[in-house]
Enzyme design. Structure first.
Site, PDB file in Angstrom:
ATOM      1  N   ASP A  51       0.107 -40.211 -17.584  1.00  0.00           N
ATOM      2  CA  ASP A  51      -0.701 -40.389 -18.791  1.00  0.00           C
ATOM      3  C   ASP A  51       0.141 -40.299 -20.059  1.00  0.00           C
ATOM      4  O   ASP A  51      -0.105 -41.020 -21.030  1.00  0.00           O
ATOM      5  CB  ASP A  51      -1.809 -39.333 -18.840  1.00  0.00           C
ATOM      6  N   THR A 163     -10.750 -34.567 -22.791  1.00  0.00           N
ATOM      7  CA  THR A 163     -10.393 -33.881 -21.541  1.00  0.00           C
ATOM      8  C   THR A 163      -9.041 -33.171 -21.639  1.00  0.00           C
ATOM      9  O   THR A 163      -8.620 -32.526 -20.681  1.00  0.00           O
ATOM     10  CB  THR A 163     -10.336 -34.878 -20.367  1.00  0.00           C
TER      11      THR A 163
END
Length: 266
Positions: A51, A163
């Site tokens: 990510d 998140t």
């Protein structure tokens, strides 16, 4: 419809990832794709890593609105932005060739520090104290005073960024289908002199947030955009708002945002 066959691969320059990259480029060429050396020439930008690498790929390519993004995960960690991994790269190519792909749109926040050139964030903006002393920030919503924060800092997160750091600061996880941004406190101090909401709050896309840093011996805080910290010598104010900017990503069918959240946390 424009044929999407020009791929730019973005990765960290290390021996292991570059070895993976050679294989991906070879397979892409075998399927009739054209790997290109510069992101400006591509209509699909592919990050190879995790990510963090995906966030870097988006930032380095300047949040291209006329390109699609995709992530190939090379780590063992669960990923929020990478739908594919090294074992499913053929599925990625097949999806594009057969026009079976679905496009997911992630909202982006626009930020300005000291009324300067805009920065864009796919995950979050953070402002934090760099010394063992709290930071004081006046918070304005739509140019109206809301509260005075005193603590270690604030996180302003997009839905997908909810998140990350936001969640660790006890913020809510937000569906990216809701164009919004969330403000969460990092270790706020609440007493008779300073009183904040004490919880995160979510603003709609049409709201405008302004953070004014109050100099009280802490006039050199650190501000970061996604996973990059920027050395700005003196921060007076930060503006945060949303435009129509989005990051368009290629997704696997039957792999929703909430499927990813479940895999990452449950």
């Amino acid at each position: 419809m424009e044929q999407r066959n020009r791929l730019f691969f973005y990765c960290q320059k290390d021996g292991i990832t570059e070895k993976f990259l050679e294989r991906l480029i070879h397979e892409a060429r075998e399927h009739g794709f054209e790997p290109v050396p510069h992101h400006e020439e591509a209509n699909i930008i592919v990050s190879v890593g995790g990510d963090g690498t995906f966030l870097q790929a988006v930032r380095q390519s300047r949040f291209r609105q006329n390109a699609l993004y995709s992530g190939i995960n090379t780590t063992k960690n669960s990923s929020l932005y990478c739908d594919f991994d090294l074992h499913s790269f053929d599925d990625f190519l097949h999806t594009i060739l057969n026009e079976e792909m679905e496009v997911r749109k992630f909202p982006v926040i626009t930020t300005k520090v000291n009324d300067s050139t805009p920065f864009y964030c796919l995950n979050e903006l953070t402002i934090r104290s760099t010394i063992v002393k709290t930071i004081v920030i006046n918070v304005y919503i739509d140019n109206k005073y809301f509260e005075t924060f005193r603590g270690d800092g604030l996180v302003v997160a997009t839905p997908t960024g909810s998140t990350g750091y936001n969640k660790s600061a006890n913020g809510a996880v937000v569906d990216p289908l809701l164009p919004s941004f969330q403000v969460s406190e990092i270790d706020s101090l609440n007493n008779n002199d300073y009183r904040t909401l004490g919880s995160s709050f979510i603003l709609s896309k049409n709201r405008h947030l302004r953070l004014e840093v109050i100099e009280q011996g802490n006039d050199h805080p650190i501000v970061s955009f996604d996973n990059e910290a920027f050395p700005i010598r003196k921060i007076n104010n930060i503006e945060v708002y949303m435009e129509d900017l989005v990051v368009k990503t290629i997704k696997l069918k039957n792999n929703t945002y909430w499927d990813r959240v479940r895999r990452m946390f449950l």
